[in-house]
Design a protein around this motif. Structure first.
Motif, mmCIF file in Angstrom:
data_model
loop_
_atom_site.group_PDB
_atom_site.id
_atom_site.type_symbol
_atom_site.label_atom_id
_atom_site.label_comp_id
_atom_site.label_asym_id
_atom_site.label_seq_id
_atom_site.Cartn_x
_atom_site.Cartn_y
_atom_site.Cartn_z
ATOM 1 N N HIS A 130 6.109 4.294 1.875
ATOM 2 C CA HIS A 130 6.031 5.743 1.701
ATOM 3 C C HIS A 130 7.212 6.197 0.844
ATOM 4 C CE1 HIS A 130 2.713 5.957 4.304
ATOM 5 N NE2 HIS A 130 3.343 6.099 5.468
ATOM 6 N N VAL A 131 6.933 7.127 -0.059
ATOM 7 C CA VAL A 131 7.965 7.699 -0.914
ATOM 8 C C VAL A 131 8.010 9.198 -0.670
ATOM 9 C CG1 VAL A 131 8.743 8.073 -3.289
ATOM 10 C CG2 VAL A 131 7.622 5.924 -2.662
ATOM 11 N N LEU A 132 9.217 9.733 -0.524
ATOM 12 C CA LEU A 132 9.409 11.169 -0.328
ATOM 13 C C LEU A 132 10.438 11.653 -1.349
ATOM 14 C CD1 LEU A 132 9.314 9.625 2.690
ATOM 15 C CD2 LEU A 132 9.218 11.998 3.448
ATOM 16 N N GLY A 133 10.193 12.811 -1.921
ATOM 17 C CA GLY A 133 11.119 13.394 -2.881
ATOM 18 C C GLY A 133 11.516 14.797 -2.472
ATOM 19 N N GLY A 134 12.703 15.200 -2.827
ATOM 20 C CA GLY A 134 13.187 16.538 -2.503
ATOM 21 C C GLY A 134 14.691 16.550 -2.461
ATOM 22 N N GLU A 135 15.257 17.414 -1.636
ATOM 23 C CA GLU A 135 16.716 17.464 -1.515
ATOM 24 C C GLU A 135 17.104 18.117 -0.203
ATOM 25 O OE1 GLU A 135 20.395 19.281 -4.068
ATOM 26 O OE2 GLU A 135 18.932 18.006 -5.084
ATOM 27 N N THR A 136 17.911 17.422 0.572
ATOM 28 C CA THR A 136 18.378 17.928 1.850
ATOM 29 C C THR A 136 19.744 18.581 1.682
ATOM 30 O OG1 THR A 136 19.388 15.800 2.417
ATOM 31 C CG2 THR A 136 17.096 16.143 3.090
ATOM 32 N N THR A 137 20.278 19.083 2.786
ATOM 33 C CA THR A 137 21.603 19.702 2.775
ATOM 34 C C THR A 137 22.436 19.131 3.912
ATOM 35 O OG1 THR A 137 20.805 21.537 4.157
ATOM 36 C CG2 THR A 137 20.782 21.861 1.775
ATOM 37 N N VAL A 138 23.743 19.319 3.821
ATOM 38 C CA VAL A 138 24.673 18.858 4.853
ATOM 39 C C VAL A 138 25.585 20.004 5.246
ATOM 40 C CG1 VAL A 138 26.608 17.324 5.380
ATOM 41 C CG2 VAL A 138 24.648 16.451 4.110
ATOM 42 N N SER A 193 0.872 -1.166 0.000
ATOM 43 C CA SER A 193 0.000 0.000 0.000
ATOM 44 C C SER A 193 0.910 1.216 0.000
ATOM 45 C CB SER A 193 -0.905 -0.003 1.242
ATOM 46 O OG SER A 193 -1.652 1.194 1.301
ATOM 47 N N ALA A 194 1.059 1.860 -1.154
ATOM 48 C CA ALA A 194 2.104 2.874 -1.326
ATOM 49 C C ALA A 194 1.517 4.274 -1.424
ATOM 50 C CB ALA A 194 2.920 2.563 -2.570
ATOM 51 N N HIS A 195 2.278 5.246 -0.917
ATOM 52 C CA HIS A 195 1.823 6.636 -0.865
ATOM 53 C C HIS A 195 3.005 7.576 -1.125
ATOM 54 C CE1 HIS A 195 -1.767 4.995 1.123
ATOM 55 N NE2 HIS A 195 -0.914 4.311 1.861
ATOM 56 N N LEU A 196 2.756 8.635 -1.875
ATOM 57 C CA LEU A 196 3.719 9.716 -2.023
ATOM 58 C C LEU A 196 3.440 10.732 -0.923
ATOM 59 C CD1 LEU A 196 5.901 11.396 -3.396
ATOM 60 C CD2 LEU A 196 4.191 12.166 -5.064
ATOM 61 N N LEU A 197 4.335 10.817 0.058
ATOM 62 C CA LEU A 197 4.110 11.729 1.184
ATOM 63 C C LEU A 197 4.394 13.176 0.820
ATOM 64 C CD1 LEU A 197 5.375 9.943 4.413
ATOM 65 C CD2 LEU A 197 3.109 9.926 3.349
ATOM 66 N N THR A 198 5.483 13.417 0.077
ATOM 67 C CA THR A 198 5.824 14.787 -0.307
ATOM 68 C C THR A 198 6.831 14.753 -1.442
ATOM 69 O OG1 THR A 198 6.683 16.937 0.444
ATOM 70 C CG2 THR A 198 7.710 14.968 1.376
ATOM 71 N N ALA A 199 6.786 15.763 -2.275
ATOM 72 C CA ALA A 199 7.807 15.990 -3.284
ATOM 73 C C ALA A 199 8.573 17.275 -2.963
ATOM 74 C CB ALA A 199 7.184 16.086 -4.670
ATOM 75 N N ASN A 200 8.467 17.714 -1.702
ATOM 76 C CA ASN A 200 9.089 18.980 -1.278
ATOM 77 C C ASN A 200 9.939 18.793 -0.030
ATOM 78 O OD1 ASN A 200 7.798 21.294 -3.029
ATOM 79 N ND2 ASN A 200 6.142 19.870 -2.539
ATOM 80 N N LEU A 201 10.619 17.652 0.068
ATOM 81 C CA LEU A 201 11.435 17.353 1.242
ATOM 82 C C LEU A 201 12.691 18.219 1.259
ATOM 83 C CD1 LEU A 201 11.625 15.360 3.664
ATOM 84 C CD2 LEU A 201 13.083 13.940 2.205
ATOM 85 N N GLU A 202 12.915 18.907 2.371
ATOM 86 C CA GLU A 202 14.101 19.746 2.551
ATOM 87 C C GLU A 202 14.551 19.670 4.009
ATOM 88 O OE1 GLU A 202 14.087 23.502 -0.294
ATOM 89 O OE2 GLU A 202 12.226 23.426 0.842
ATOM 90 N N ALA A 245 12.324 10.837 9.160
ATOM 91 C CA ALA A 245 11.958 9.685 8.326
ATOM 92 C C ALA A 245 11.854 8.421 9.173
ATOM 93 C CB ALA A 245 12.992 9.500 7.222
ATOM 94 N N ALA A 246 12.779 8.258 10.117
ATOM 95 C CA ALA A 246 12.737 7.086 10.996
ATOM 96 C C ALA A 246 11.477 7.096 11.854
ATOM 97 C CB ALA A 246 13.980 7.060 11.876
ATOM 98 N N ALA A 247 11.087 8.270 12.348
ATOM 99 C CA ALA A 247 9.877 8.371 13.165
ATOM 100 C C ALA A 247 8.637 8.007 12.353
ATOM 101 C CB ALA A 247 9.754 9.787 13.722
ATOM 102 N N ILE A 248 8.614 8.454 11.092
ATOM 103 C CA ILE A 248 7.489 8.106 10.218
ATOM 104 C C ILE A 248 7.447 6.593 10.003
ATOM 105 C CG2 ILE A 248 6.590 8.312 7.868
ATOM 106 C CD1 ILE A 248 7.728 11.171 7.831
ATOM 107 N N ALA A 249 8.609 6.008 9.748
ATOM 108 C CA ALA A 249 8.674 4.576 9.470
ATOM 109 C C ALA A 249 8.194 3.744 10.659
ATOM 110 C CB ALA A 249 10.103 4.187 9.090
#
Length: 431
Positions: free
Chosen positions: A319-327, A287-296, A306-310
């Motif tokens: 769950h699938v999330l898309g976006g781009e983080t920084t380091v 059962s798959a869901h796109l949670l966001t395409a604006n992950l930052e 992400a771990a808390a969601i899992a």
């Protein structure tokens, strides 16, 4: 899921979907261009430049007069500067290919951009410039107002600071002649059609590739504020800093009524890739869901979220999330945003043995690591400890690459020829 997402982000297919020719009319979305009266010039830049440009050249056919393609150097060899004939109609495709450095510009990028500018000085009011933009354009298409070594130091400092791509490109636009509408300005009054494969969350046209065909109002004060916020002065030699400050002035741009017609169209982004991954998971009976395409956000903090969601997911869920983080780089290790996110999440889900996750840079290259991401599950940390690896130590040193390399859990796709941000997959299996 990885395979499906990369296929959905295929840049050549995106061009074929978005661009058509009917006789002497070139059609992109709701926009039509009469190419019978003049010549068509092509500029393709970015990690997807080769396949986008070849597809466009195939569509345009004999109406293409000249094209220049600048892509990321993939093999470490010197710049490739040559004319190539190829594609389905070999007599009609004429493209000159360059390779240059990324994510920090190099001399080859300056030379390739100079070739573009030389070509654009030949364009006239009846011609059309077809601009094909994809991830990496900001580095590959560049004519900075400061010396190359200072430009490289500035970009390197910003990349290490933890600033967002929006902030990085806001600075670059103020110090580069071809950014912020500069490319369209140089081609004026030629009409410009840009087909854009977005690598920036939210698809802001002026940020993707630093907006070479998106006229902007100069804003040196914003650039100065970003440099101050991330303490860039402390990361640069005094002479370099002073020169940057002197050049950070309002650069006069042509008003839009002096430019040719400009059309900018997004033809692919992370949402398309994420949606394809969701479908692949559903095909595997999740059962798959796109949670966001604006992950930052900061990668290690996003990993905790992400771990808390899992942990709250039901068995059989994806769950699938898309976006781009920084380091923000604090240590001397090797790693980047996707690997650091995965390592942070691995620590948090340790012992949750029905959870699996994967991170993916869709260009196949997570920063300087040359890999796309990593796989983790509830047993990752335990396996690391058995090998004498301390995950917290690796995280503190920003050394996520060597952590996952030792475990054999790196995702190595090789260069994918596309770039639409990053993807994060969360899977919950039955206990």
């Amino acid at each position: 899921m990885i395979k499906a997402s990369l296929e959905a982000a295929d840049p050549g297919a995106a061009v074929y979907r978005s661009l058509q020719r009917q006789g002497s009319r070139l059609i992109a979305g709701s926009h039509t261009f009469d190419i019978s009266r003049g010549k068509v010039y092509l500029v393709g830049v970015g990690k997807a430049a080769k396949s986008m440009s070849r597809a466009a050249a195939d569509i345009i056919g004999s109406h293409l007069h000249q094209g220049i393609v600048i892509s990321k150097r993939e093999d470490g060899l010197a710049v490739s500067n040559r004319s190539e004939i190829g594609g389905p109609d070999r007599k009609q495709e004429k493209l000159q290919f360059f390779q240059a450095g990324h994510p920090v510009s190099d001399h080859d990028g300056l030379e390739a951009t100079a070739a573009v500018l030389k070509m654009l000085h030949k364009t006239g009011p009846d011609d059309l410039l077809l601009s094909l933009i994809s991830g990496g354009t900001s580095s590959l298409l560049t004519q900075p107002l400061v010396e190359l070594n200072i430009w490289q130091d500035l970009v390197s400092a910003l990349l290490a600071s933890g600033c967002t791509i929006n902030e990085l490109n806001a600075v670059r636009k103020q110090l580069d002649l071809v950014k912020g509408g500069g490319l369209a300005e140089i081609a004026a009054p030629t009409a410009c059609l840009s087909l854009i494969l977005s690598d920036v969350v939210g698809n802001p046209l002026d940020i993707i590739g630093s907006g070479p065909t998106v006229p902007i109002e100069s804003d040196p004060l914003m650039a100065k504020a970003i440099l101050t916020q991330y303490e860039i002065e402390d990361r640069l030699p005094p002479d370099a800093w002073n020169l940057i400050q002197r050049n950070l002035v309002a650069v006069e741009k042509h008003s839009e009524n002096k430019l040719g017609k400009i059309t900018n169209l997004i033809i692919g982004d992370v949402r398309q890739a994420a949606t394809a991954a969701v479908q692949a998971a559903e095909d595997a009976y999740f059962s798959a869901h796109l949670l966001t395409a604006n992950l930052e956000g900061e990668a290690r903090q996003v990993g905790l979220v992400a771990a808390a969601i899992a942990k709250d997911m039901q068995p059989g869920t994806c769950h699938v999330l898309g976006g781009e983080t920084t380091v923000t780089i604090r240590g001397d290790g090797l790693g980047s945003r996707n690997l650091e996110l995965a390592l942070s999440a691995a620590v948090s889900i340790s012992g949750w043995n029905n959870i699996a996750m994967a991170t993916l840079a869709t260009d196949g290259d997570d920063g300087p690591t040359k890999v796309a991401g990593a796989y983790i599950d509830g047993g990752t940390v335990n396996r690391a400890l058995q090998l004498g690896l301390d995950p917290i130590d690796f995280l503190n040193r920003n050394d996520s690459y060597h952590f996952f390399e030792a475990l054999g859990d790196l995702i190595d796709t090789g260069p994918t020829g596309t770039n639409v941000n990053d993807l994060l997959f969360l899977l919950c299996y039955s206990p």
